[in-house]
Write a protein that holds these residues in place. Structure first.
Motif, PDB file in Angstrom:
ATOM      1  N   LEU A 470      61.549 -16.675 -38.811  1.00 19.30           N
ATOM      2  CA  LEU A 470      60.883 -16.977 -37.546  1.00 19.30           C
ATOM      3  C   LEU A 470      59.372 -16.991 -37.760  1.00 19.30           C
ATOM      4  O   LEU A 470      58.843 -16.239 -38.590  1.00 19.30           O
ATOM      5  CB  LEU A 470      61.243 -15.928 -36.487  1.00 19.30           C
ATOM      6  N   PRO A 471      58.640 -17.810 -37.008  1.00 18.60           N
ATOM      7  CA  PRO A 471      57.179 -17.883 -37.196  1.00 18.60           C
ATOM      8  C   PRO A 471      56.490 -16.529 -37.053  1.00 18.60           C
ATOM      9  O   PRO A 471      55.575 -16.215 -37.816  1.00 18.60           O
ATOM     10  CB  PRO A 471      56.730 -18.851 -36.083  1.00 18.60           C
ATOM     11  N   ALA A 472      56.891 -15.718 -36.071  1.00 18.58           N
ATOM     12  CA  ALA A 472      56.237 -14.426 -35.844  1.00 18.58           C
ATOM     13  C   ALA A 472      57.124 -13.261 -36.243  1.00 18.58           C
ATOM     14  O   ALA A 472      56.790 -12.104 -35.949  1.00 18.58           O
ATOM     15  CB  ALA A 472      55.829 -14.289 -34.382  1.00 18.58           C
ATOM     16  N   GLU A 473      58.254 -13.548 -36.886  1.00 22.20           N
ATOM     17  CA  GLU A 473      59.206 -12.517 -37.313  1.00 22.20           C
ATOM     18  C   GLU A 473      59.563 -11.576 -36.152  1.00 22.20           C
ATOM     19  O   GLU A 473      60.053 -12.044 -35.128  1.00 22.20           O
ATOM     20  CB  GLU A 473      58.649 -11.756 -38.527  1.00 22.20           C
ATOM     21  N   LEU A 474      59.289 -10.281 -36.281  1.00 29.01           N
ATOM     22  CA  LEU A 474      59.679  -9.334 -35.226  1.00 29.01           C
ATOM     23  C   LEU A 474      58.912  -9.554 -33.924  1.00 29.01           C
ATOM     24  O   LEU A 474      59.378  -9.154 -32.851  1.00 29.01           O
ATOM     25  CB  LEU A 474      59.450  -7.887 -35.697  1.00 29.01           C
ATOM     26  N   ASP A 475      57.758 -10.187 -34.002  1.00 28.48           N
ATOM     27  CA  ASP A 475      56.952 -10.424 -32.806  1.00 28.48           C
ATOM     28  C   ASP A 475      57.266 -11.759 -32.138  1.00 28.48           C
ATOM     29  O   ASP A 475      56.549 -12.191 -31.227  1.00 28.48           O
ATOM     30  CB  ASP A 475      55.458 -10.368 -33.145  1.00 28.48           C
ATOM     31  N   GLU A 476      58.327 -12.424 -32.599  1.00 29.36           N
ATOM     32  CA  GLU A 476      58.701 -13.714 -32.024  1.00 29.36           C
ATOM     33  C   GLU A 476      59.248 -13.507 -30.605  1.00 29.36           C
ATOM     34  O   GLU A 476      60.162 -12.717 -30.372  1.00 29.36           O
ATOM     35  CB  GLU A 476      59.769 -14.381 -32.891  1.00 29.36           C
ATOM     36  N   PRO A 477      58.710 -14.224 -29.590  1.00 28.07           N
ATOM     37  CA  PRO A 477      59.252 -14.121 -28.230  1.00 28.07           C
ATOM     38  C   PRO A 477      60.640 -14.760 -28.157  1.00 28.07           C
ATOM     39  O   PRO A 477      60.854 -15.875 -28.642  1.00 28.07           O
ATOM     40  CB  PRO A 477      58.247 -14.903 -27.381  1.00 28.07           C
ATOM     41  N   VAL A 478      61.582 -14.044 -27.569  1.00 28.76           N
ATOM     42  CA  VAL A 478      62.948 -14.533 -27.431  1.00 28.76           C
ATOM     43  C   VAL A 478      63.385 -14.326 -25.982  1.00 28.76           C
ATOM     44  O   VAL A 478      62.687 -13.727 -25.175  1.00 28.76           O
ATOM     45  CB  VAL A 478      63.917 -13.798 -28.388  1.00 28.76           C
ATOM     46  N   GLY A 479      64.563 -14.834 -25.660  1.00 34.61           N
ATOM     47  CA  GLY A 479      65.096 -14.662 -24.317  1.00 34.61           C
ATOM     48  C   GLY A 479      64.707 -15.806 -23.408  1.00 34.61           C
ATOM     49  O   GLY A 479      64.239 -16.861 -23.851  1.00 34.61           O
ATOM     50  N   SER A 480      64.890 -15.605 -22.113  1.00 35.48           N
ATOM     51  CA  SER A 480      64.644 -16.648 -21.122  1.00 35.48           C
ATOM     52  C   SER A 480      63.210 -17.147 -21.200  1.00 35.48           C
ATOM     53  O   SER A 480      62.251 -16.373 -21.174  1.00 35.48           O
ATOM     54  CB  SER A 480      64.930 -16.090 -19.719  1.00 35.48           C
ATOM     55  N   GLY A 481      63.057 -18.485 -21.318  1.00 34.89           N
ATOM     56  CA  GLY A 481      61.741 -19.092 -21.386  1.00 34.89           C
ATOM     57  C   GLY A 481      61.130 -19.107 -22.763  1.00 34.89           C
ATOM     58  O   GLY A 481      60.019 -19.628 -22.941  1.00 34.89           O
ATOM     59  N   HIS A 482      61.799 -18.521 -23.751  1.00 36.86           N
ATOM     60  CA  HIS A 482      61.260 -18.459 -25.118  1.00 36.86           C
ATOM     61  C   HIS A 482      62.315 -19.016 -26.084  1.00 36.86           C
ATOM     62  O   HIS A 482      63.146 -19.821 -25.706  1.00 36.86           O
ATOM     63  CB  HIS A 482      60.875 -17.023 -25.472  1.00 36.86           C
ATOM     64  N   ARG A 483      62.253 -18.587 -27.335  1.00 34.70           N
ATOM     65  CA  ARG A 483      63.190 -19.079 -28.337  1.00 34.70           C
ATOM     66  C   ARG A 483      64.623 -18.693 -27.959  1.00 34.70           C
ATOM     67  O   ARG A 483      64.914 -17.528 -27.680  1.00 34.70           O
ATOM     68  CB  ARG A 483      62.848 -18.520 -29.708  1.00 34.70           C
ATOM     69  N   ARG A 484      65.503 -19.662 -27.967  1.00 35.24           N
ATOM     70  CA  ARG A 484      66.905 -19.420 -27.668  1.00 35.24           C
ATOM     71  C   ARG A 484      67.641 -19.086 -28.965  1.00 35.24           C
ATOM     72  O   ARG A 484      67.511 -19.791 -29.967  1.00 35.24           O
ATOM     73  CB  ARG A 484      67.550 -20.638 -27.006  1.00 35.24           C
ATOM     74  N   LEU A 485      68.392 -18.025 -28.944  1.00 33.93           N
ATOM     75  CA  LEU A 485      69.174 -17.617 -30.100  1.00 33.93           C
ATOM     76  C   LEU A 485      70.594 -18.136 -29.964  1.00 33.93           C
ATOM     77  O   LEU A 485      71.102 -18.341 -28.855  1.00 33.93           O
ATOM     78  CB  LEU A 485      69.183 -16.092 -30.220  1.00 33.93           C
ATOM     79  N   THR A 486      71.248 -18.333 -31.094  1.00 36.21           N
ATOM     80  CA  THR A 486      72.645 -18.752 -31.082  1.00 36.21           C
ATOM     81  C   THR A 486      73.525 -17.571 -30.657  1.00 36.21           C
ATOM     82  O   THR A 486      73.092 -16.405 -30.727  1.00 36.21           O
ATOM     83  CB  THR A 486      73.076 -19.243 -32.466  1.00 36.21           C
ATOM     84  N   PRO A 487      74.757 -17.834 -30.212  1.00 34.05           N
ATOM     85  CA  PRO A 487      75.645 -16.717 -29.847  1.00 34.05           C
ATOM     86  C   PRO A 487      75.838 -15.714 -30.980  1.00 34.05           C
ATOM     87  O   PRO A 487      75.902 -14.503 -30.735  1.00 34.05           O
ATOM     88  CB  PRO A 487      76.956 -17.422 -29.484  1.00 34.05           C
ATOM     89  N   VAL A 488      75.916 -16.204 -32.218  1.00 35.57           N
ATOM     90  CA  VAL A 488      76.070 -15.295 -33.355  1.00 35.57           C
ATOM     91  C   VAL A 488      74.829 -14.428 -33.513  1.00 35.57           C
ATOM     92  O   VAL A 488      74.914 -13.213 -33.728  1.00 35.57           O
ATOM     93  CB  VAL A 488      76.355 -16.091 -34.648  1.00 35.57           C
ATOM     94  N   GLN A 489      73.637 -15.041 -33.403  1.00 34.33           N
ATOM     95  CA  GLN A 489      72.396 -14.275 -33.522  1.00 34.33           C
ATOM     96  C   GLN A 489      72.267 -13.246 -32.394  1.00 34.33           C
ATOM     97  O   GLN A 489      71.839 -12.115 -32.614  1.00 34.33           O
ATOM     98  CB  GLN A 489      71.198 -15.228 -33.508  1.00 34.33           C
ATOM     99  N   GLU A 490      72.655 -13.632 -31.173  1.00 30.97           N
ATOM    100  CA  GLU A 490      72.602 -12.682 -30.055  1.00 30.97           C
ATOM    101  C   GLU A 490      73.510 -11.484 -30.317  1.00 30.97           C
ATOM    102  O   GLU A 490      73.148 -10.340 -30.033  1.00 30.97           O
ATOM    103  CB  GLU A 490      73.018 -13.383 -28.755  1.00 30.97           C
ATOM    104  N   GLN A 491      74.692 -11.755 -30.874  1.00 31.88           N
ATOM    105  CA  GLN A 491      75.621 -10.659 -31.149  1.00 31.88           C
ATOM    106  C   GLN A 491      75.080  -9.764 -32.269  1.00 31.88           C
ATOM    107  O   GLN A 491      75.254  -8.543 -32.233  1.00 31.88           O
ATOM    108  CB  GLN A 491      76.998 -11.218 -31.532  1.00 31.88           C
TER     109      GLN A 491
END
Length: 588
Positions: A470-491
């Motif tokens: 990821l561009p910002a690794e642990l600081d990457e914004p995720v969730g609603s309005g940000h980067r969408r993760l795959t179902p496997v990644q979410e799990q």
């Protein structure tokens, strides 16, 4: 945990009654009571000064009729001063009152959020998420509108009515009597309104919650609705809900409209009585024309505050219904409970466990007797609807047994209080990633976790590689309005949070069912290593995963039918052996 399950005749989240509302007022105001008193005193003074206006105006009339024109200018200056000072103090008082209201609103919002998060999940599932959401949105919005706008105006109107009555009483008790006579139809109409309107407003708010629940369900499952051709049924259901709200609103409006003629009749009666009494008192010399004019102006001035109360009665009743709905959440929220004891280890001991959702329902689980040693990996298998997930929820404390006992390390689950969610964690295939950075999402489980700890758990669940990409690794914004993760990644993120929480017992309910066979197989190997030493209850339909467990429990029709190691069970002629034979033939 030996319990008698509370009977639930109604799955719906309740609405607080009048007694609960009265009990909640003082704690809700809290430390802001002095500020509220100061604001009220400012309004009292402002209203009292404003009442001097008609008196001064009446004095001007008396001076004019008596030919004392030399005193008119000072009285005119006094009249304008009274108007300006009264208006200024009124503005200051309303601002102060609004500031106190904002603080109370903030306290109410925060309290509701905490209570909503404490509602038992199973109770929420039965009541419907829409009802709770409507209480946190439309009901809070209704309260916000009233506290910011209507409440200061109502307070000022009530003060003005009270002081106007005192003013009439001081001029002549006969004028106060005329006002009391005029209040008779208002009181009668108000009693009828207060008896019939509140249930109608309650029904309106309830129907709003029902409609929000339907809309949320259809929006969440819209692909399914469209795939199966249920769009017309969904639209009809939403339309029926909207029509129901319209009917409830019209019923409340009819109650309000029935009050209006009573208020108009009362005002007219009081004004006519004042003019008749004033005529008599002027003719016999008891009062001057100026004082009668002041009394008539007081009566005319009553029209505005009474009209304000009438116009805002709709908002007040709606806000009352909303407030009782907001308070109702408190009655089903779990109160904070300190731990009474600490489990000695991670063993589970279940004895004579029975469970049913309602008293009239058949048992979902019957006479379950099961012991799980510390660090043991137990797989739970069986046909759909057998009660496997319910057993997992009971172990995690998400449901309460109808009867029987459930102990963790020799301690009843009830005695663990609020520490239970840290002791036993249930993970399903439905993972959720919250809006924020990836590190913030992971630290929901352990706020003090440093970056190396986060990378360790990500490595354990096989997520470190894609996080580093990821561009910002642990600081990457995720969730609603940000980067969408795959179902496997979410799990994987959900599993990483579980490892950070480090519970004694882990309940996995098809936790990796959404992953493909090859990914699931690798994840199971990683989980076996990561969860080693913890007690694991794995609810699964995959027999190859169950075969790796220390023991296997077979649940059929809510009963524990078979229990043993994989090699023991396949050597018998039981259900597990037949299922394994079928699995082998399909795999082969």
């Amino acid at each position: 945990m030996t319990v008698a399950r509370e009977s639930t005749q109604e799955a719906r989240i309740p609405i607080a009654d009048g007694r609960e509302v009265r009990r909640s007022i003082r704690p809700m105001i809290g430390a802001d009571l002095p500020a509220l008193v100061r604001a009220s005193l400012i309004l009292v003074v402002a209203t009292g000064i404003g009442l001097l206006g008609p008196i001064v105006l009446g004095r001007i009339i008396d001076l004019t009729t008596s030919g004392r024109a030399d005193l008119l200018l000072p009285h005119a200056v006094a009249f304008f001063a009274v108007v300006l000072v009264g208006a200024g103090l009124t503005g200051v008082g309303q601002v102060k009152l609004s500031q106190v209201g904002e603080v109370i609103l903030e306290r109410l919002r925060n309290g509701l959020l905490g209570q909503a998060l404490s509602v038992p999940l199973t109770r929420l599932e039965r009541a419907g998420v829409g009802d709770l959401v409507s209480r946190m949105t439309s009901d809070i919005n209704s309260l916000t509108r009233v506290i910011r706008n209507a409440l200061p105006e109502c307070a000022l109107a009530a003060l003005e009515i009270g002081l106007l009555f005192i003013g009439l009483l001081l001029i002549s008790p006969w004028f106060a009597l005329a006002l009391l006579v005029g209040m008779v139809p208002v009181v009668l109409g108000g009693r009828w309104y207060l008896r019939h309107a509140p249930p109608r407003y309650d029904e309106e708010r309830r129907r709003v919650g029902t409609l929000m629940g339907r809309v949320q369900e259809f929006a969440t499952g819209w692909r399914t609705v469209r795939a199966y051709g249920f769009r017309e049924e969904a639209n009809a259901s939403v339309q029926a809900g909207a029509d129901g709200i319209y009917d409830a609103v019209m019923a409340a409006t009819r109650a309000r409209n029935a009050l209006r003629p009573a208020v108009i009749a009362g005002q007219t009666l009081a004004l006519i009585g004042t003019l008749m009494i004033g005529t008599v008192l002027v003719e016999d010399g008891s009062l001057t024309l100026g004082l009668v004019t002041a009394a008539a102006l007081y009566q005319l001035r009553l029209i505005k505050p009474v009209s304000v109360l009438l116009e805002l009665m709709d908002d007040l009743q709606s806000a009352s219904a909303s407030y009782r709905r907001v308070l109702g959440v408190r009655s089903v929220a779990r109160a904070p409970r300190p731990a009474e004891a600490c489990p000695k280890d991670a063993s589970l001991d279940i004895r004579s466990l029975n469970f049913r959702f309602h008293e009239q329902d058949p048992r979902v689980l019957s006479d379950i007797d099961l012991s799980v040693a510390p660090g043991e990996h137990l797989a739970v298998v069986g046909p759909s609807g057998a009660g496997k997930t319910t057993l997992g929820k009971l172990i995690a404390g998400m449901e309460v047994p109808t009867s029987g006992s459930l102990l963790l390390g020799g301690t009843a689950l009830d005695a663990l209080g609020d520490s239970l969610p840290q002791q036993v964690v249930m993970l399903t295939q439905e993972a959720h990633v919250f809006s924020g950075t990836l590190a913030e999402d992971l630290r929901l489980a352990r706020p003090d976790a440093d970056d190396p700890a986060l990378w360790r758990v990500l490595e354990q669940v096989g997520a470190a590689a894609w996080v580093r990409a990821l561009p910002a690794e642990l600081d990457e914004p995720v969730g609603s309005g940000h980067r969408r993760l795959t179902p496997v990644q979410e799990q994987q993120i959900a599993l990483a949070r579980l490892l950070l929480l480090d519970p004694k017992v882990v309940v996995l309910d098809e936790a990796i069912a959404a992953m493909g066979p090859s990914v699931a197989s690798r994840m199971e190997s990683r989980l076996d290593a990561a969860l080693r030493g913890r007690t694991v209850i794995a609810i699964t339909h995959r027999l190859d995963a169950a075969a790796r467990a220390d023991r296997i429990a077979v649940i059929v029709d809510g009963r524990l039918r078979e229990l043993g190691r994989h090699d023991e069970l396949i050597g018998s002629d039981g259900l597990y052996a037949r299922l394994w034979a079928r699995h082998e033939s399909v795999s082969g």
